[in-house]
Design an enzyme around this catalytic site. Structure first.
Site, PDB file in Angstrom:
ATOM      1  N   ALA A  65       0.866  -1.372   0.028  1.00 55.33           N
ATOM      2  CA  ALA A  65      -0.003   0.009   0.167  1.00 55.33           C
ATOM      3  C   ALA A  65       0.927   1.086  -0.234  1.00 55.33           C
ATOM      4  O   ALA A  65       1.986   1.252   0.533  1.00 55.33           O
ATOM      5  CB  ALA A  65      -1.112  -0.029   1.325  1.00 55.33           C
ATOM      6  N   GLU A 126       3.932  -4.993   7.376  1.00 54.68           N
ATOM      7  CA  GLU A 126       3.144  -4.074   8.007  1.00 54.68           C
ATOM      8  C   GLU A 126       3.581  -3.921   9.452  1.00 54.68           C
ATOM      9  O   GLU A 126       3.255  -2.854   9.969  1.00 54.68           O
ATOM     10  CB  GLU A 126       1.752  -4.521   7.786  1.00 54.68           C
ATOM     11  CG  GLU A 126       1.140  -4.551   6.486  1.00 54.68           C
ATOM     12  CD  GLU A 126       1.438  -5.738   5.535  1.00 54.68           C
ATOM     13  OE1 GLU A 126       2.057  -6.471   6.000  1.00 54.68           O
ATOM     14  OE2 GLU A 126       0.626  -5.814   4.402  1.00 54.68           O
TER      15      GLU A 126
HETATM   16  N1  T1G Z   1       4.508   3.452  -0.115  1.00 54.69           N
HETATM   17  C1  T1G Z   1       4.924   4.807  -0.373  1.00 54.69           C
HETATM   18  N2  T1G Z   1       6.227   5.011  -0.822  1.00 54.69           N
HETATM   19  C2  T1G Z   1       7.178   3.969  -0.558  1.00 54.69           C
HETATM   20  C3  T1G Z   1       6.741   2.807  -0.389  1.00 54.69           C
HETATM   21  C4  T1G Z   1       5.257   2.466   0.238  1.00 54.69           C
HETATM   22  N3  T1G Z   1       4.913   1.374   0.479  1.00 54.69           N
HETATM   23  N4  T1G Z   1       7.748   1.826  -0.308  1.00 54.69           N
HETATM   24  C5  T1G Z   1       8.918   2.768  -0.644  1.00 54.69           C
HETATM   25  N5  T1G Z   1       8.527   3.707  -0.873  1.00 54.69           N
HETATM   26  C6  T1G Z   1       9.128   5.138  -1.585  1.00 54.69           C
HETATM   27  C7  T1G Z   1      10.364   5.636  -0.352  1.00 54.69           C
HETATM   28  O1  T1G Z   1       9.611   6.584   0.429  1.00 54.69           O
HETATM   29  C8  T1G Z   1      11.379   6.072  -1.545  1.00 54.69           C
HETATM   30  O2  T1G Z   1      10.763   7.367  -1.860  1.00 54.69           O
HETATM   31  C9  T1G Z   1      11.271   5.265  -2.634  1.00 54.69           C
HETATM   32  O3  T1G Z   1       9.983   4.592  -2.650  1.00 54.69           O
HETATM   33  C10 T1G Z   1      12.415   4.010  -2.785  1.00 54.69           C
HETATM   34  O4  T1G Z   1      12.236   3.428  -1.550  1.00 54.69           O
HETATM   35  C11 T1G Z   1      -2.730  -3.313   2.545  1.00 54.69           C
HETATM   36  C12 T1G Z   1      -1.548  -1.933   4.520  1.00 54.69           C
HETATM   37  C13 T1G Z   1      10.137  -1.696  -1.379  1.00 54.69           C
HETATM   38  C14 T1G Z   1      12.149  -2.690  -0.016  1.00 54.69           C
HETATM   39  O5  T1G Z   1       6.212  -1.458   4.099  1.00 54.69           O
HETATM   40  O6  T1G Z   1      10.571  -1.637   2.410  1.00 54.69           O
HETATM   41  O7  T1G Z   1       0.937  -2.924   2.091  1.00 54.69           O
HETATM   42  O8  T1G Z   1      12.781   8.646  -0.760  1.00 54.69           O
HETATM   43  O9  T1G Z   1      14.401   4.055  -0.659  1.00 54.69           O
HETATM   44  O10 T1G Z   1      16.020   0.736  -0.469  1.00 54.69           O
HETATM   45  O11 T1G Z   1      -1.810  -5.064   4.065  1.00 54.69           O
HETATM   46  O12 T1G Z   1      11.101   0.805   0.041  1.00 54.69           O
HETATM   47  O13 T1G Z   1      12.334   8.062  -3.280  1.00 54.69           O
HETATM   48  O14 T1G Z   1      11.042   9.666  -2.363  1.00 54.69           O
HETATM   49  O15 T1G Z   1      13.317   2.118   0.530  1.00 54.69           O
HETATM   50  O16 T1G Z   1      15.231  -0.284  -2.797  1.00 54.69           O
HETATM   51  C15 T1G Z   1       3.722  -2.437   3.088  1.00 54.69           C
HETATM   52  C16 T1G Z   1       7.980  -0.432   2.491  1.00 54.69           C
HETATM   53  C17 T1G Z   1       2.999  -1.151   3.220  1.00 54.69           C
HETATM   54  C18 T1G Z   1       7.221  -1.566   2.066  1.00 54.69           C
HETATM   55  C19 T1G Z   1      12.672  -0.845  -1.455  1.00 54.69           C
HETATM   56  N6  T1G Z   1       5.002  -2.155   2.465  1.00 54.69           N
HETATM   57  N7  T1G Z   1       9.117  -0.227   1.522  1.00 54.69           N
HETATM   58  O17 T1G Z   1      13.527  -0.314  -0.523  1.00 54.69           O
HETATM   59  O18 T1G Z   1      13.975   1.962  -1.797  1.00 54.69           O
HETATM   60  S1  T1G Z   1       1.523  -1.376   4.269  1.00 54.69           S
HETATM   61  C20 T1G Z   1       5.969  -1.751   2.904  1.00 54.69           C
HETATM   62  C21 T1G Z   1      10.418  -0.749   1.402  1.00 54.69           C
HETATM   63  C22 T1G Z   1       0.462  -2.410   3.421  1.00 54.69           C
HETATM   64  C23 T1G Z   1      -1.384  -3.886   3.087  1.00 54.69           C
HETATM   65  C24 T1G Z   1      -0.724  -2.877   3.951  1.00 54.69           C
HETATM   66  C25 T1G Z   1      11.206  -0.155   0.667  1.00 54.69           C
HETATM   67  C26 T1G Z   1      11.620  -1.461  -0.382  1.00 54.69           C
HETATM   68  P1  T1G Z   1      11.865   8.426  -2.005  1.00 54.69           P
HETATM   69  P2  T1G Z   1      13.579   2.843  -0.735  1.00 54.69           P
HETATM   70  P3  T1G Z   1      14.879   0.251  -1.491  1.00 54.69           P
END
Ligand code: T1G
Length: 699
Positions: A65, A126
């Site tokens: 998300a 999450e």
């Molecule tokens: N939402 C919005 N922006 C995100 C994002 C996300 N989920 N994940 C990464 N970004 C942005 C981040 O802020 C950065 O932005 C750019 O992408 C690169 O990220 C319904 C409710 C995927 C392993 O928790 O773990 O799904 O700084 O620097 O090192 O059940 O990003 O360039 O402007 O981290 O290669 C669950 C969180 C959400 C994944 C990549 N998902 N993200 O790592 O790049 S809740 C997460 C990460 C959900 C559902 C529930 C990592 C990555 P900017 P980065 P990276």
């Protein structure tokens, strides 16, 4: 954002290919879920389509998300992509590369098949941002792989490599990934006509007796004060006793309890603050940074060895040199032992140790590192010693080599003075243990070239660190912001608070250990000599007679079996020691200090407000760029509880005005050490947020 559709659909040889294209990580941003629904409906309505593929454009599948949208009004989707995929009449294959995380994996679990390329990772992280899988993941994953492995994945939030995901049954096949789209289309063709597989149609997952209570017990210490891990357990438990629809409803209820709770807001803040800290806005965007491929570390002590391991752990060859062959041999043995312990603990595999160790190349002379792109000095914390090393490095290193010092407080410019290339000198302050702690303070000296600053920030990330900018001042940012915490902890003991009371307050707050127990672990003599040095430099320096007396009476901490606490032989558990209480009373009487009782709240506020005040002074002096950077440093350098967001985020929960007023009162009572920061006053008067404070140079 371009107006190109975030989800594309095209039919290729009878296969409907659904591509999510929402950079940078295909998060489920506006229009993505609805786009998937529309694509699935289109594929089911098209007689030419016999099966479908769901995949991501760019570097990854769907990363979950869009976290930026949490806590903000989101128009409810009439039908979520999870439902559309689950109910599809035609099989959908999720083709995973990069990451399938959170809602990304939940979309994949709603498909009938899942394939992944080598190196891809899946997970339900999450809980790391204070919520739980809200797209059916807590109900589908236990049904697919069993309650126990699903529970472990959901409560830890860890990323699971594709190969392990296949072994667990999350992924049906690992494909070469040379041409993901073509391979996915071929796999989709192969499932046409096979019986449909819907996880939602599977019965509740079986669970071993005691599984959930055991998990609650095992997380109790770490998850203290947090709600999300327990809601995760409850949601998975529901998957073992409720039919799927009721389980989804329970998951939704448990999710809604968390989404806007303080813990989730703090963890979301920390997530983005750890990305913001990488930005140095005053560096030109197109600044050409020198390439760093090879490294050297001077000093094979505990820090130097840990730094060398950080490079080796992240694929860099690194040379290690020391003043003596014996020192080098000891350092190498310590590295081998460290790796062996990690293998024994299971944190790395033997194969990983076998590939990392050879990257660390011991060399006998400083001349042997002349060809390295970067060198990090990690020798004694004494200016003359460092200046002698830097003079020798200046004489032997290739002209474009970057010269970094791991000093924790010495003036970078004084070290740079020893070279003819001060523009190539910067600070790279690691936190012990250097191969474990993620924080790296990158210190800009007055003459450090911008490209050296930029290259060092980038180097930190390349070796798995969170690089944080620090200006050149005593203690830089992290340690300087904590100095007054340490001062207050000791002064409160003089005034009547007991070490064990202060430690309990901070452990109850969420720290893994209290500050006095930490002092005993690191050794009281280290800071004792620092205080003596500073007193010799400055007769007005505020000494700490109680820890001084402890050290002078041989109580140096765990290593001598006694410090602030007593330790039974072979047992590191701190035991309250009446002898310490006696010594405290004796010194307080000598100092003429009237002892009094302390409330837990005063202890907490004296410690943390002191640091908030100093943090504001560091920011207003341009030595830290952002308050959120300081929060990231406290989370990753000092073990501040992550679910409280960081020092300044937590302070906002009390409010700048209340903090300023309390500090002003303590300033009246205790004198100059409590002089309020002008920035703190301005924020208090403006009603602003401390965590949004920025350095003048960023205004
Ligand atoms: N939402 C919005 N922006 C995100 C994002 C996300 N989920 N994940 C990464 N970004 C942005 C981040 O802020 C950065 O932005 C750019 O992408 C690169 O990220 C319904 C409710 C995927 C392993 O928790 O773990 O799904 O700084 O620097 O090192 O059940 O990003 O360039 O402007 O981290 O290669 C669950 C969180 C959400 C994944 C990549 N998902 N993200 O790592 O790049 S809740 C997460 C990460 C959900 C559902 C529930 C990592 C990555 P900017 P980065 P990276």
């Amino acid at each position: 954002m371009s107006d190109a559709p975030v989800v594309r659909f095209e039919v290729v040889e009878g296969i409907g290919v659904i591509t999510v294209d929402y950079p940078p990580v295909n998060a489920l941003g506006p229009g993505v879920s609805d786009g998937i629904v529309a694509a699935v409906d289109q594929g089911n309505a098209d007689p030419a389509v016999q099966a479908m593929v769901l995949m991501g454009a760019g570097r990854t599948f769907i990363a979950g998300a869009d976290i930026r949208r949490f806590g903000k009004p989101r128009p409810p989707s009439p039908r979520r992509s999870y439902d559309a995929l689950d109910e599809s009449a035609k099989p959908v294959v999720a083709a995973i590369h990069g990451y399938a995380l959170g809602g990304g994996l939940e979309n994949a679990l709603s498909c009938q098949w899942r394939i992944a390329v080598p190196g891809a990772k899946v997970g339900l992280p999450e809980v790391l941002i204070g919520i739980l899988p809200g797209g059916g993941g807590t109900q589908r994953l236990p049904r697919l792989i069993g309650a126990k492995p699903a529970l472990e994945m959901i409560v830890t939030g860890r990323h699971v490599p594709a190969e392990e995901a296949k072994a667990l049954g999350i992924v049906d096949a690992i494909i070469p990934g040379k041409d993901l789209r073509a391979e996915a289309i071929a796999f989709a063709k192969s499932v046409i006509g096979k019986p449909m597989r819907r996880i939602s149609a599977m019965p509740p997952a079986a669970a071993e007796p005691g599984l959930f209570d055991d998990m609650r017990k095992s997380i109790a210490r770490k998850a203290r004060n947090q709600k999300a891990p327990y809601n995760c357990i409850a949601a998975v438990e529901a998957a073992t006793r409720l039919p799927f629809p009721e389980g989804l409803a329970e998951e939704k209820r448990l999710f809604q309890e968390l989404e806007n709770a303080p813990e989730a807001q703090a963890l979301r803040y920390a997530f983005f603050a750890e990305r913001e800290i990488a930005r140095i806005p005053f560096l030109p965007k197109d600044l050409a940074l020198p390439e760093i491929r090879t490294a050297a570390v001077v000093g094979a002590g505990t820090m130097g060895g840990g730094i060398a391991m950080s490079f080796a752990d992240n694929g860099f060859p690194v040379k290690l040199v020391d003043a003596s062959p014996e020192g080098l041999a000891r350092g190498l043995q310590r590295i081998r032992d460290n790796y062996a312990v990690s293998v024994k603990r299971g944190s790395i595999t033997q194969a990983q140790m076998d590939e990392r160790l050879p990257r660390i190349q011991p060399v006998e002379r400083i001349e042997d590192i002349a060809d390295c792109d970067v060198v990090i000095e990690a020798v004694f914390e004494q200016l003359p010693v460092k200046q002698e090393i830097f003079a020798r490095l200046d004489a032997v290193m290739k002209p474009e080599a970057i010269l970094l010092t791991n000093t924790s407080a010495i003036d970078i410019d004084r070290i740079a003075d020893a070279t003819k290339r001060p523009q190539m000198v910067a600070g790279a302050h690691f936190f012990a243990p250097a191969n474990v702690m993620k924080l790296l303070e990158v210190v800009e000296g007055p003459r450090t070239a911008p490209e050296v600053l930029g290259a060092t920030m980038k180097l930190g990330r390349a070796i798995g660190k969170i690089s944080g900018y620090a200006g050149n001042c005593d203690g830089f940012v992290a340690n300087r912001s904590r100095i007054f915490f340490t001062l207050e902890q000791n002064i409160m003991v003089e005034e009547g608070a007991l070490p064990e009371q202060i430690d309990k307050v901070m452990v109850d707050f969420g720290y893994p250990m209290g500050p006095f127990a930490v002092n005993d672990m690191s050794g009281l003599d280290v800071s004792y000599f620092t205080r003596k040095r500073r007193l010799a430099e400055d007769p007005n320096y505020r000494t700490l007679p109680i820890p001084d007396r402890l050290v002078e009476s041989g109580r140096k901490g765990q290593k001598t079996g006694a410090g602030w606490y007593r330790y039974e032989k072979g047992d590191r558990t701190p035991q309250v020691d009446p002898e310490v209480h006696r010594l405290i009373k004796e010194v307080a009487a000598e100092q003429g200090i009237e002892q009094r009782p302390f409330t837990d709240e005063e202890i907490l506020h004296r410690l943390l407000f002191a640091s908030v005040n100093e943090a504001c002074k560091i920011i207003e002096e341009d030595k830290a760029l952002r308050a959120s950077d300081i929060d990231v440093m406290w989370l990753n350098g000092f073990g501040f509880p992550r679910y409280r967001g960081g020092l300044m985020f937590w302070a906002d929960g009390i409010g700048a005005e209340a903090i300023y007023n309390q500090i002003a009162a303590w300033h009246q009572r205790y004198g100059d050490r409590w002089r309020p920061s002008a920035l703190l006053r301005r924020i208090a008067e403006s009603g602003g947020k401390l965590r949004e404070a920025k350095a003048p140079r960023l205004q």
